[in-house]
Write a protein that holds these residues in place. Structure first.
Motif, PDB file in Angstrom:
ATOM      1  N   GLY A  55     -16.081   7.387   8.585  1.00 59.32           N
ATOM      2  CA  GLY A  55     -16.711   6.071   8.607  1.00 59.32           C
ATOM      3  C   GLY A  55     -17.717   5.962   9.736  1.00 59.32           C
ATOM      4  O   GLY A  55     -17.338   6.039  10.909  1.00 59.32           O
TER       5      GLY A  55
ATOM      6  N   ALA B 224      -4.952   2.432  -0.520  1.00 64.62           N
ATOM      7  CA  ALA B 224      -4.856   2.822   0.887  1.00 64.62           C
ATOM      8  C   ALA B 224      -5.327   1.699   1.794  1.00 64.62           C
ATOM      9  O   ALA B 224      -6.190   0.889   1.430  1.00 64.62           O
ATOM     10  CB  ALA B 224      -5.703   4.071   1.140  1.00 64.62           C
TER      11      ALA B 224
ATOM     12  N   THR C  63      -6.315   0.745  12.816  1.00 66.48           N
ATOM     13  CA  THR C  63      -6.659   1.300  14.121  1.00 66.48           C
ATOM     14  C   THR C  63      -5.397   1.919  14.722  1.00 66.48           C
ATOM     15  O   THR C  63      -4.288   1.694  14.236  1.00 66.48           O
ATOM     16  CB  THR C  63      -7.181   0.211  15.062  1.00 66.48           C
ATOM     17  OG1 THR C  63      -6.119  -0.717  15.332  1.00 66.48           O
ATOM     18  CG2 THR C  63      -8.364  -0.523  14.445  1.00 66.48           C
TER      19      THR C  63
ATOM     20  N   VAL D 108      -7.910  11.931  12.516  1.00 72.77           N
ATOM     21  CA  VAL D 108      -7.421  11.026  11.488  1.00 72.77           C
ATOM     22  C   VAL D 108      -6.002  11.428  11.100  1.00 72.77           C
ATOM     23  O   VAL D 108      -5.645  12.607  11.108  1.00 72.77           O
ATOM     24  CB  VAL D 108      -8.342  11.032  10.246  1.00 72.77           C
ATOM     25  CG1 VAL D 108      -8.337  12.390   9.572  1.00 72.77           C
ATOM     26  CG2 VAL D 108      -7.956   9.938   9.267  1.00 72.77           C
TER      27      VAL D 108
ATOM     28  N   TYR E 187       0.816  -1.220   0.000  1.00 76.19           N
ATOM     29  CA  TYR E 187       0.000   0.000   0.000  1.00 76.19           C
ATOM     30  C   TYR E 187       0.847   1.267   0.000  1.00 76.19           C
ATOM     31  O   TYR E 187       1.907   1.340   0.627  1.00 76.19           O
ATOM     32  CB  TYR E 187      -0.933   0.006   1.216  1.00 76.19           C
ATOM     33  CG  TYR E 187      -1.956  -1.103   1.160  1.00 76.19           C
ATOM     34  CD1 TYR E 187      -3.143  -0.937   0.459  1.00 76.19           C
ATOM     35  CD2 TYR E 187      -1.717  -2.315   1.796  1.00 76.19           C
ATOM     36  CE1 TYR E 187      -4.082  -1.962   0.389  1.00 76.19           C
ATOM     37  CE2 TYR E 187      -2.644  -3.353   1.727  1.00 76.19           C
ATOM     38  CZ  TYR E 187      -3.822  -3.167   1.019  1.00 76.19           C
ATOM     39  OH  TYR E 187      -4.743  -4.179   0.940  1.00 76.19           O
TER      40      TYR E 187
ATOM     41  N   VAL F 284      -2.936  10.524   8.078  1.00 78.49           N
ATOM     42  CA  VAL F 284      -2.680   9.896   6.777  1.00 78.49           C
ATOM     43  C   VAL F 284      -1.178   9.935   6.515  1.00 78.49           C
ATOM     44  O   VAL F 284      -0.527  10.959   6.740  1.00 78.49           O
ATOM     45  CB  VAL F 284      -3.434  10.629   5.648  1.00 78.49           C
ATOM     46  CG1 VAL F 284      -3.121   9.992   4.291  1.00 78.49           C
ATOM     47  CG2 VAL F 284      -4.944  10.610   5.898  1.00 78.49           C
TER      48      VAL F 284
ATOM     49  N   ARG G 217      -4.042   5.072   6.450  1.00 75.19           N
ATOM     50  CA  ARG G 217      -4.998   5.985   7.087  1.00 75.19           C
ATOM     51  C   ARG G 217      -5.342   5.442   8.473  1.00 75.19           C
ATOM     52  O   ARG G 217      -5.664   4.259   8.615  1.00 75.19           O
ATOM     53  CB  ARG G 217      -6.252   6.120   6.220  1.00 75.19           C
ATOM     54  CG  ARG G 217      -5.915   6.470   4.777  1.00 75.19           C
ATOM     55  CD  ARG G 217      -7.117   6.715   3.907  1.00 75.19           C
ATOM     56  NE  ARG G 217      -7.971   5.552   3.737  1.00 75.19           N
ATOM     57  CZ  ARG G 217      -8.869   5.423   2.750  1.00 75.19           C
ATOM     58  NH1 ARG G 217      -8.988   6.406   1.857  1.00 75.19           N
ATOM     59  NH2 ARG G 217      -9.621   4.350   2.648  1.00 75.19           N
ATOM     60  N   VAL G 218      -5.275   6.303   9.459  1.00 74.93           N
ATOM     61  CA  VAL G 218      -5.477   5.874  10.848  1.00 74.93           C
ATOM     62  C   VAL G 218      -6.573   6.711  11.495  1.00 74.93           C
ATOM     63  O   VAL G 218      -6.486   7.948  11.531  1.00 74.93           O
ATOM     64  CB  VAL G 218      -4.175   6.020  11.665  1.00 74.93           C
ATOM     65  CG1 VAL G 218      -4.377   5.458  13.072  1.00 74.93           C
ATOM     66  CG2 VAL G 218      -3.015   5.337  10.965  1.00 74.93           C
ATOM     67  N   PHE G 219      -7.616   6.054  12.014  1.00 78.06           N
ATOM     68  CA  PHE G 219      -8.666   6.733  12.766  1.00 78.06           C
ATOM     69  C   PHE G 219      -8.301   6.733  14.236  1.00 78.06           C
ATOM     70  O   PHE G 219      -8.029   5.679  14.815  1.00 78.06           O
ATOM     71  CB  PHE G 219     -10.013   6.046  12.557  1.00 78.06           C
ATOM     72  CG  PHE G 219     -11.095   6.559  13.474  1.00 78.06           C
ATOM     73  CD1 PHE G 219     -11.461   7.904  13.455  1.00 78.06           C
ATOM     74  CD2 PHE G 219     -11.752   5.705  14.353  1.00 78.06           C
ATOM     75  CE1 PHE G 219     -12.452   8.382  14.301  1.00 78.06           C
ATOM     76  CE2 PHE G 219     -12.746   6.174  15.196  1.00 78.06           C
ATOM     77  CZ  PHE G 219     -13.094   7.516  15.170  1.00 78.06           C
TER      78      PHE G 219
ATOM     79  N   LEU H 118     -10.088  10.232   2.562  1.00 74.51           N
ATOM     80  CA  LEU H 118     -10.657   9.053   3.210  1.00 74.51           C
ATOM     81  C   LEU H 118     -11.653   8.311   2.333  1.00 74.51           C
ATOM     82  O   LEU H 118     -12.266   7.336   2.765  1.00 74.51           O
ATOM     83  CB  LEU H 118     -11.328   9.456   4.530  1.00 74.51           C
ATOM     84  CG  LEU H 118     -10.399  10.081   5.577  1.00 74.51           C
ATOM     85  CD1 LEU H 118     -11.150  10.329   6.873  1.00 74.51           C
ATOM     86  CD2 LEU H 118      -9.187   9.206   5.840  1.00 74.51           C
TER      87      LEU H 118
ATOM     88  N   ASP I 170      -6.641   1.028   5.897  1.00 77.52           N
ATOM     89  CA  ASP I 170      -7.140   1.685   7.101  1.00 77.52           C
ATOM     90  C   ASP I 170      -6.759   0.875   8.332  1.00 77.52           C
ATOM     91  O   ASP I 170      -7.051  -0.328   8.406  1.00 77.52           O
ATOM     92  CB  ASP I 170      -8.665   1.837   7.022  1.00 77.52           C
ATOM     93  CG  ASP I 170      -9.086   2.733   5.874  1.00 77.52           C
ATOM     94  OD1 ASP I 170      -8.552   3.854   5.784  1.00 77.52           O
ATOM     95  OD2 ASP I 170      -9.919   2.315   5.053  1.00 77.52           O
TER      96      ASP I 170
ATOM     97  N   ASN J  72     -17.050   3.567  12.472  1.00 75.70           N
ATOM     98  CA  ASN J  72     -16.022   3.929  13.452  1.00 75.70           C
ATOM     99  C   ASN J  72     -16.559   4.818  14.568  1.00 75.70           C
ATOM    100  O   ASN J  72     -16.146   4.701  15.719  1.00 75.70           O
ATOM    101  CB  ASN J  72     -14.864   4.657  12.752  1.00 75.70           C
ATOM    102  CG  ASN J  72     -14.059   3.753  11.847  1.00 75.70           C
ATOM    103  OD1 ASN J  72     -13.837   2.591  12.163  1.00 75.70           O
ATOM    104  ND2 ASN J  72     -13.638   4.271  10.709  1.00 75.70           N
TER     105      ASN J  72
END
Length: 392
Positions: free
Chosen positions: A45, A379, A383, A236, A7, A238, A11-13, A373, A381, A48
């Motif tokens: 999301g 990409a 945690t 978030v 990748y 990135v 992307r991290v929430f 996003l 995703d 989430n």
């Protein structure tokens, strides 16, 4: 965890930061809170954020349309929660609204009248909200429409349960804007004399900057909740890969159209993210004379102040025009030993604050978050816990 070597974008929430933002909102507005979850919760999301909303007993949700609302409704555990749609009830959707219990915020007299006729024919009394346009000239009843409604409210709503009157401030982030006071007065005038229902005028992050006079019965929190105002935390992050690092001699051009010319010896990094990934071309930075002139006139490129961050502290400005697959950054200020061990750069997050990019041409924070996003096969995703294991 997936093979991250495949990748280009991570992307991290940040669930904990999001929850802290929500708690700030609840502490300030108490039971008045309504949350906006349109566009899949601003790209974050709904899957989430919904568990966090339900954990803290949020009971009012705002979507854009029936499709978004039905998805949310299917995920909600609290069956008593109110789900509203800003687009109201469109032609042919009446049965779906009645069946699902979703509440349309009607934007015109035609919507109200049509839904009322449907309810009367089917012997039901669904809930609705009514949107009043107080100056944005977007959706909602005009001043004239509101007078017509007031004169024949029973005729328009005989089989409807009106539970909410709302409007939307267009300069809420600027607490000193005269338009806020004008819209406040219009909202009071347009809803005066109507049967009692909850009132909602103040929305999004601007609610934190306005007095309680704007809060009424419900404050709708949208972009601010998702970290798009200074009072809140980013929720978030990135990251993207560096493909190549190269030296550029003074006088050489960088990127398409020679949009950026090196004024001195430079070191640049080519990152593997571009406008196909949602990194807006509007964040490009050029320094051609024509663009500098246009920038001073606020009519073109060059005044984007976008950057990425290496090692949590080195801000590296975007240089040249952003292309489909790549963005170029100036890494001249980064020690070589740091570059040698750097694989990923921070595109957005705690250190690369999207609110710093406001000077970009036509750019607002929501644009970038929604774009970055969006569904993207390049990409992955993660945690927060999964990301920490990477030690990036």
């Amino acid at each position: 965890m997936e093979n991250l070597a495949n990748y280009d974008v991570i992307r991290v929430f940040k669930a904990k930061a999001f929850e802290r933002n929500l708690l700030k909102v609840i502490e300030k507005f108490r039971e008045k809170v309504g949350v906006v979850v349109k566009a899949d919760a601003y790209g974050i999301g709904i899957k989430n954020v919904l568990p966090i909303f339900e954990k803290h007993k949020v009971s009012n949700y705002f979507c854009q349309d029936i499709i978004e609302a039905l998805k949310l409704k299917s995920l909600l555990k609290n069956m008593d929660a109110n789900v509203f749609t800003f687009a109201g009830v469109q032609m042919g959707q009446e049965a779906e609204f009645v069946k699902s219990g979703i509440i349309p915020v009607c934007v015109s007299l035609e919507q109200i009248e049509r839904f009322n006729d449907y309810a009367k024919k089917n012997n039901v009394k669904p809930k609705i909200g009514i949107h009043f346009d107080t100056g944005m000239n977007r959706t909602g009843l005009s001043i004239t429409d509101s007078e017509i409604l007031r004169e024949n409210f029973a005729g328009f709503t005989s089989n409807l349960d009106v539970v909410l009157y709302l409007s939307h401030l267009y300069s809420a982030y600027d607490k000193g804007a005269v338009s806020n006071k004008i819209q406040l007065q219009r909202f009071k005038c347009m809803t005066a004399g109507l049967p009692k229902a909850e009132l909602s005028l103040s929305a999004s992050g601007g609610s934190f900057r306005l007095s309680h006079n704007f809060h009424f019965d419900m404050v709708r929190i949208g972009a601010g909740l998702y970290g798009e105002i200074r009072e809140m935390e980013p929720v978030v992050s990135v990251y993207t890969k560096i493909l190549q690092i190269r030296e550029v001699n003074k006088g050489e051009s960088i990127g398409y159209f020679g949009g950026f010319k090196a004024r001195k010896q430079m070191k640049i990094a080519i990152t593997n993210i571009g406008y196909k990934d949602g990194y807006s071309r509007g964040l490009s930075h050029t320094n051609k004379l024509t663009d500098i002139i246009r920038a001073k006139l606020k009519s073109g490129a060059n005044f984007a102040r976008s950057y990425m961050v290496i090692d949590g502290k080195y801000k590296c400005p975007v240089v040249g025009i952003i292309s489909m697959n790549n963005t170029i950054i100036d890494v001249s200020n980064v020690p070589q030993e740091v570059l040698n061990k750097t694989e990923f750069v921070e595109v957005l997050g705690k250190n690369a604050n999207l609110l710093d990019f406001r000077e970009a041409n036509g750019f607002v924070p929501c644009d970038l978050i929604n774009s970055l996003l969006a569904p993207n096969p390049n990409a992955v995703d993660l945690t927060e816990d999964e990301f920490k294991k990477l030690k990036i």
